[in-house]
Design a protein around this motif. Structure first.
Motif, PDB file in Angstrom:
ATOM      1  N   GLU A  58       0.945  -1.429  -0.039  1.00 60.43           N
ATOM      2  CA  GLU A  58      -0.028   0.005   0.189  1.00 60.43           C
ATOM      3  C   GLU A  58       0.753   1.061   0.006  1.00 60.43           C
ATOM      4  N   LYS A  61       2.861   1.708  -3.139  1.00 62.40           N
ATOM      5  CA  LYS A  61       1.290   2.156  -4.209  1.00 62.40           C
ATOM      6  C   LYS A  61       1.019   3.159  -4.250  1.00 62.40           C
ATOM      7  N   GLN A  62       1.303   3.686  -2.891  1.00 69.25           N
ATOM      8  CA  GLN A  62       0.917   5.781  -2.443  1.00 69.25           C
ATOM      9  C   GLN A  62       1.813   6.326  -2.895  1.00 69.25           C
TER      10      GLN A  62
END
Length: 122
Positions: A58, A61-62
């Protein structure tokens, strides 16, 4: 990091350096162009090195989304520097307590994606 994610990160890294190589400042002055090219390269190196040990999918991805957003904004506005944001000042809260924590949380949430890592590096 999965092979697909690794390829995407490397693709972004190369893209940034290609952009820096072709970069022309909005004013057209040679000195400014050189400064802006150096800023782009240094910012990319700093942020990529800072995040090289990130393993959370995550968070990766950010970081990728932030990178893509900063590239698009920089190309659109012809400025390599992050665009300023206008957040409410924190002068209304007391120095301690629940109100200050809530206001800090609101500031963090309202920060645009393209500036998530800017204050940490600068």
């Amino acid at each position: 990091m999965t092979p697909v994610t690794r390829q995407e990160v490397l693709r972004l890294y190369r893209k940034i350096f290609r952009i820096a190589k072709k970069w022309e400042s909005a004013s057209g002055q040679t000195e400014e162009t050189i400064k802006e090219k150096e800023y782009i390269k240094n910012e990319a190196k700093t942020l990529f090195r800072k995040n090289k040990n990130v393993t959370d999918p995550e968070l990766i991805k950010q970081c990728i989304e932030e990178c893509e957003a900063r590239i698009e904004i920089g190309l659109h506005y012809s400025i390599p520097y992050p665009r300023p944001i206008h957040l409410p000042p924190m002068g209304l809260a007391h120095k301690q307590g629940r109100t200050l924590r809530q206001q800090e949380k609101l500031r963090k949430i309202s920060k645009p994606i393209y500036l998530k890592s800017h204050d940490e590096v600068s």
